[in-house]
Design an enzyme around this catalytic site. Structure first.
Site, mmCIF file in Angstrom:
data_model
loop_
_atom_site.group_PDB
_atom_site.id
_atom_site.type_symbol
_atom_site.label_atom_id
_atom_site.label_comp_id
_atom_site.label_asym_id
_atom_site.label_seq_id
_atom_site.Cartn_x
_atom_site.Cartn_y
_atom_site.Cartn_z
ATOM 1 N N CYS A 5 37.246 44.330 42.944
ATOM 2 C CA CYS A 5 37.773 45.597 42.404
ATOM 3 C C CYS A 5 36.764 46.729 42.590
ATOM 4 C CB CYS A 5 38.151 45.435 40.945
ATOM 5 S SG CYS A 5 39.584 44.365 40.738
ATOM 6 N N HIS B 186 44.172 41.813 39.915
ATOM 7 C CA HIS B 186 43.439 42.143 38.694
ATOM 8 C C HIS B 186 44.004 43.417 38.061
ATOM 9 C CE1 HIS B 186 39.584 39.654 39.727
ATOM 10 N NE2 HIS B 186 40.662 38.921 39.506
ATOM 11 N N SER C 36 34.615 45.479 32.764
ATOM 12 C CA SER C 36 33.770 45.809 33.918
ATOM 13 C C SER C 36 34.357 45.206 35.195
ATOM 14 C CB SER C 36 32.367 45.244 33.671
ATOM 15 O OG SER C 36 31.534 45.507 34.784
ATOM 16 N N CYS D 215 35.141 43.423 38.740
ATOM 17 C CA CYS D 215 34.565 42.343 39.554
ATOM 18 C C CYS D 215 34.160 42.909 40.922
ATOM 19 C CB CYS D 215 35.578 41.204 39.708
ATOM 20 S SG CYS D 215 36.935 41.593 40.843
ATOM 21 N N GLU E 47 42.679 46.336 37.827
ATOM 22 C CA GLU E 47 42.427 47.501 38.688
ATOM 23 C C GLU E 47 43.325 47.502 39.919
ATOM 24 O OE1 GLU E 47 40.321 45.241 37.479
ATOM 25 O OE2 GLU E 47 38.273 45.991 37.350
ATOM 26 N N ASN F 292 46.219 42.393 34.852
ATOM 27 C CA ASN F 292 45.994 41.175 35.614
ATOM 28 C C ASN F 292 47.270 40.320 35.630
ATOM 29 O OD1 ASN F 292 45.164 38.294 35.951
ATOM 30 N ND2 ASN F 292 43.118 39.187 36.056
HETATM 31 ZN ZN ZN Z 1 38.758 42.500 39.775
#
Ligand code: ZN
Length: 190
Positions: free
Chosen positions: A121, A92, A116, A118, A94, A81
């Site tokens: 993503c 982020h 986990s 969002c 990902e 991030n």
């Molecule tokens: Zn995300």
């Protein structure tokens, strides 16, 4: 020239930390195929968690991700991030790893994320054709695993206790930053 890490090298925490910090394109300097073959899901998740730690150490949000080629085990992309570091409103873990991997076919890869995903993503994971995602923390956040599974993505939960503890600590220390990362500055102002 021989790589630093070969099949005899134990994938210890400092070794995995060096992999996390090395630019993806230069990883062949660090490790050879024999070493790569020894790495498991748990190791790749630890690298994602160490990228989260790197972000935290930079004053950022502690979320990291790694993309691995299923056939060879090679790392194709990684990142963390950069909301704070780049003043980037939506980069982020990902998205950062996906950007690092570039214009490749993601259907034969696995994405490891320390937290986990969002909504943004999870949608990107689906829209870029990932077939497998491994999630390292569903304790601090969860919710999109079912959506991804419905879209045909194999979602494996492999919780990393270090990543969970780090995210919980960061959320206690920086609640406004945590909220901004999920909902934007408008969410903080509400
Ligand atoms: Zn995300």
């Amino acid at each position: 020239m021989n790589a630093l890490f070969d099949q005899k090298t134990r994938a210890s925490e400092p070794v995995l930390n060096a992999i996390a910090h090395m630019p993806t394109r230069s990883l062949s300097v660090l490790m050879d195929e024999g070493f790569i073959r020894t790495l498991t899901d748990t190791h790749f998740m630890r690298i994602a968690a160490l990228l989260a730690q790197k972000s935290y150490d930079e004053g950022g949000c502690p979320i990291g991700a790694v993309i691995v080629d299923n056939a060879s085990g090679r790392i194709l992309g990684k990142g963390h991030n950069t909301l704070v570091q780049e003043s980037h409103p939506y980069n982020h873990g990902e998205t950062s790893a996906i950007q690092d991997a570039g214009r490749i076919d993601f259907s034969q890869t696995t994405l490891y994320t320390s937290l986990s995903p969002c909504d943004v993503c999870a949608t990107l994971i689906r829209m870029r054709g990932f077939k497998r995602v491994v999630v390292g923390d569903i304790t601090n956040a969860s919710g999109n695993e079912a959506m991804l599974r419905e879209a045909g993505v194999q979602v494996d939960i492999l919780e990393d206790s270090g990543a969970i503890a780090l995210y919980a600590r960061y959320r206690r220390e920086s609640p406004a930053l945590d909220l901004e990362d999920w909902q934007g500055v408008s969410g903080v102002h509400q």
